[in-house]
Design a protein around this motif. Structure first.
Motif, mmCIF file in Angstrom:
data_model
loop_
_atom_site.group_PDB
_atom_site.id
_atom_site.type_symbol
_atom_site.label_atom_id
_atom_site.label_comp_id
_atom_site.label_asym_id
_atom_site.label_seq_id
_atom_site.Cartn_x
_atom_site.Cartn_y
_atom_site.Cartn_z
ATOM 1 N N MET A 1 0.795 -1.422 0.040
ATOM 2 C CA MET A 1 0.073 -0.094 0.027
ATOM 3 C C MET A 1 0.895 1.324 0.132
ATOM 4 O O MET A 1 0.385 2.205 -0.181
ATOM 5 C CB MET A 1 -0.864 -0.098 1.393
ATOM 6 C CG MET A 1 -1.761 -1.012 1.580
ATOM 7 S SD MET A 1 -3.267 -1.005 1.349
ATOM 8 C CE MET A 1 -4.273 -2.201 1.759
ATOM 9 N N CYS A 2 1.899 1.302 0.464
ATOM 10 C CA CYS A 2 2.829 2.638 0.696
ATOM 11 C C CYS A 2 3.944 2.661 0.087
ATOM 12 O O CYS A 2 4.544 3.836 -0.113
ATOM 13 C CB CYS A 2 2.997 2.544 2.446
ATOM 14 S SG CYS A 2 1.534 1.950 3.126
ATOM 15 N N CYS B 1 4.858 5.619 -2.736
ATOM 16 C CA CYS B 1 5.122 7.049 -2.438
ATOM 17 C C CYS B 1 5.966 6.912 -1.632
ATOM 18 O O CYS B 1 6.423 8.338 -1.218
ATOM 19 C CB CYS B 1 3.765 7.193 -2.053
ATOM 20 S SG CYS B 1 2.532 7.489 -3.030
ATOM 21 N N HIS B 2 6.418 6.287 -0.669
ATOM 22 C CA HIS B 2 7.261 6.233 0.543
ATOM 23 C C HIS B 2 8.767 5.670 0.486
ATOM 24 O O HIS B 2 9.479 5.688 1.485
ATOM 25 C CB HIS B 2 6.504 6.112 1.838
ATOM 26 C CG HIS B 2 5.502 7.016 2.372
ATOM 27 N ND1 HIS B 2 5.772 8.318 2.746
ATOM 28 C CD2 HIS B 2 4.276 6.870 2.070
ATOM 29 C CE1 HIS B 2 4.695 8.968 3.032
ATOM 30 N NE2 HIS B 2 3.566 7.969 2.689
ATOM 31 N N PRO C 1 6.692 11.980 2.014
ATOM 32 C CA PRO C 1 7.890 12.217 2.892
ATOM 33 C C PRO C 1 8.493 10.871 3.200
ATOM 34 O O PRO C 1 7.911 9.775 3.525
ATOM 35 C CB PRO C 1 7.362 13.117 3.869
ATOM 36 C CG PRO C 1 5.965 12.943 3.828
ATOM 37 C CD PRO C 1 5.111 12.381 2.785
ATOM 38 N N LYS D 1 -3.262 9.978 10.541
ATOM 39 C CA LYS D 1 -2.631 10.455 8.847
ATOM 40 C C LYS D 1 -2.976 9.340 7.956
ATOM 41 O O LYS D 1 -3.231 9.478 6.753
ATOM 42 C CB LYS D 1 -1.238 10.981 9.130
ATOM 43 C CG LYS D 1 -0.719 11.456 7.401
ATOM 44 C CD LYS D 1 -1.134 12.661 7.574
ATOM 45 C CE LYS D 1 -0.965 13.178 6.000
ATOM 46 N NZ LYS D 1 -1.258 14.640 6.004
ATOM 47 N N GLY E 1 -3.261 16.185 2.144
ATOM 48 C CA GLY E 1 -2.075 17.050 1.583
ATOM 49 C C GLY E 1 -1.398 15.785 0.612
ATOM 50 O O GLY E 1 -0.061 15.919 0.678
ATOM 51 N N MET F 1 -1.651 12.581 0.502
ATOM 52 C CA MET F 1 -1.595 11.324 1.191
ATOM 53 C C MET F 1 -3.243 10.527 1.024
ATOM 54 O O MET F 1 -3.871 11.452 1.758
ATOM 55 C CB MET F 1 -1.063 11.537 2.519
ATOM 56 C CG MET F 1 -1.388 10.195 3.370
ATOM 57 S SD MET F 1 -0.134 8.957 3.302
ATOM 58 C CE MET F 1 -1.280 7.891 4.197
ATOM 59 N N PRO F 2 -3.235 9.521 0.345
ATOM 60 C CA PRO F 2 -4.586 8.976 0.154
ATOM 61 C C PRO F 2 -5.210 8.618 1.725
ATOM 62 O O PRO F 2 -4.216 8.130 2.571
ATOM 63 C CB PRO F 2 -4.443 7.789 -0.579
ATOM 64 C CG PRO F 2 -3.179 7.550 -0.942
ATOM 65 C CD PRO F 2 -2.176 8.690 -0.186
ATOM 66 N N PHE G 1 -6.720 5.591 4.022
ATOM 67 C CA PHE G 1 -6.613 4.345 4.025
ATOM 68 C C PHE G 1 -7.871 3.625 4.830
ATOM 69 O O PHE G 1 -7.862 2.534 4.978
ATOM 70 C CB PHE G 1 -5.426 3.836 4.385
ATOM 71 C CG PHE G 1 -4.369 3.917 3.394
ATOM 72 C CD1 PHE G 1 -4.236 2.845 2.268
ATOM 73 C CD2 PHE G 1 -3.482 5.004 3.074
ATOM 74 C CE1 PHE G 1 -3.265 2.977 1.448
ATOM 75 C CE2 PHE G 1 -2.750 5.019 2.261
ATOM 76 C CZ PHE G 1 -2.483 4.117 1.388
HETATM 77 C C1 HEC Z 1 -0.268 8.235 -3.569
HETATM 78 C C2 HEC Z 1 0.883 8.240 -2.492
HETATM 79 C C3 HEC Z 1 1.103 7.962 -1.133
HETATM 80 C C4 HEC Z 1 0.687 6.565 -0.640
HETATM 81 C C5 HEC Z 1 0.209 5.457 -1.438
HETATM 82 C C6 HEC Z 1 0.778 6.666 0.697
HETATM 83 N N1 HEC Z 1 1.169 7.930 0.921
HETATM 84 FE FE1 HEC Z 1 1.697 8.470 2.980
HETATM 85 N N2 HEC Z 1 2.035 10.286 2.301
HETATM 86 C C7 HEC Z 1 1.867 10.740 1.231
HETATM 87 C C8 HEC Z 1 2.186 12.305 1.133
HETATM 88 C C9 HEC Z 1 2.241 13.222 -0.494
HETATM 89 C C10 HEC Z 1 2.353 12.672 2.180
HETATM 90 C C11 HEC Z 1 2.556 14.187 2.738
HETATM 91 C C12 HEC Z 1 1.027 14.717 3.220
HETATM 92 C C13 HEC Z 1 1.402 15.943 3.897
HETATM 93 O O1 HEC Z 1 2.299 16.854 3.711
HETATM 94 O O2 HEC Z 1 0.294 16.380 4.580
HETATM 95 C C14 HEC Z 1 2.187 11.563 3.160
HETATM 96 C C15 HEC Z 1 2.239 11.486 4.622
HETATM 97 C C16 HEC Z 1 2.417 10.362 5.374
HETATM 98 C C17 HEC Z 1 2.659 10.547 6.654
HETATM 99 C C18 HEC Z 1 2.980 11.510 7.645
HETATM 100 C C19 HEC Z 1 4.424 11.998 7.506
HETATM 101 C C20 HEC Z 1 4.906 13.236 7.871
HETATM 102 O O3 HEC Z 1 6.073 13.530 8.146
HETATM 103 O O4 HEC Z 1 3.994 14.243 7.811
HETATM 104 C C21 HEC Z 1 2.494 9.252 7.147
HETATM 105 C C22 HEC Z 1 3.061 8.591 8.606
HETATM 106 C C23 HEC Z 1 2.103 8.394 5.918
HETATM 107 N N3 HEC Z 1 2.068 9.081 4.959
HETATM 108 C C24 HEC Z 1 2.136 7.119 6.161
HETATM 109 C C25 HEC Z 1 1.581 6.273 4.977
HETATM 110 C C26 HEC Z 1 1.284 4.712 4.991
HETATM 111 C C27 HEC Z 1 1.527 3.987 6.277
HETATM 112 C C28 HEC Z 1 0.835 4.433 3.693
HETATM 113 C C29 HEC Z 1 0.539 2.955 3.272
HETATM 114 C C30 HEC Z 1 -0.480 2.501 4.046
HETATM 115 C C31 HEC Z 1 1.061 5.480 2.894
HETATM 116 N N4 HEC Z 1 1.550 6.594 3.536
HETATM 117 C C32 HEC Z 1 0.749 5.691 1.647
HETATM 118 C C33 HEC Z 1 1.772 10.151 -0.217
HETATM 119 C C34 HEC Z 1 1.410 8.753 0.014
#
Ligand code: HEC
Length: 120
Positions: A57-58, A61-62, A72, A89, A95, A97-98, A100
């Motif tokens: 899932m993640c 993007c991460h 990030p 989050k 922002g 981030m989708p 979930f």
């Molecule tokens: C489509 C791309 C995408 C996917 C897939 C995604 N993220 Fe993110 N995520 C982002 C973005 C873009 C941000 C920054 C959001 C913001 O600045 O508010 C973020 C922010 C975060 C943050 C906060 C980080 C911070 O420093 O502020 C966390 C924790 C996080 N994601 C966890 C996850 C997890 C766990 C998954 C999988 C379940 C996931 N993300 C899947 C794009 C994604």
């Protein structure tokens, strides 16, 4: 006669009281749980399950080592965010981030949150 009337009134009052109590209690419990601060329950870190969820899932993007890509870096996320903030989050997104909430069960959300929070 007066006494009987009083007795009848007391009975009615009792029945009303019991009725009110039984209908109002659930409402009160609801408002209490809404009012209390949300906390992520304590769990042991389940790295294997979390890495699997992360891969599914993640990772896109991460990054494959939490180093960040579109999203990030998460390698030290336990330092800058609380478990509750991480959970929210992932669940609500925002922002870029989708969200979930509908794609992960609460159990999986807690699993991956606990794992991420251990990255300090
Ligand atoms: C489509 C791309 C995408 C996917 C897939 C995604 N993220 Fe993110 N995520 C982002 C973005 C873009 C941000 C920054 C959001 C913001 O600045 O508010 C973020 C922010 C975060 C943050 C906060 C980080 C911070 O420093 O502020 C966390 C924790 C996080 N994601 C966890 C996850 C997890 C766990 C998954 C999988 C379940 C996931 N993300 C899947 C794009 C994604």
């Amino acid at each position: 006669m007066q006494k009987r009337l009083m007795a009848a009134l007391v009975c009615i009052a009792c029945v009303c009281g019991v009725y009110l109590l039984s209908t109002e209690l659930p409402d009160k419990e609801e408002s209490i749980s809404e009012g209390t601060k949300f906390t992520v329950p304590e769990r042991a870190v389940d790295a294997a399950a979390s890495e699997q969820l992360y891969k599914n899932m993640c990772i896109s993007c991460h990054g494959d080592h939490l180093q960040g890509a579109i999203g990030p870096e998460l390698a030290h996320i336990g330092d800058s965010m609380t478990k509750e903030q991480i959970y929210k989050k992932i669940s609500d997104g925002g922002g870029g981030m989708p969200a979930f909430e509908d794609r992960l069960t609460e159990d999986h959300l807690i699993t991956i949150t606990t794992w991420l929070a251990s990255h300090k």
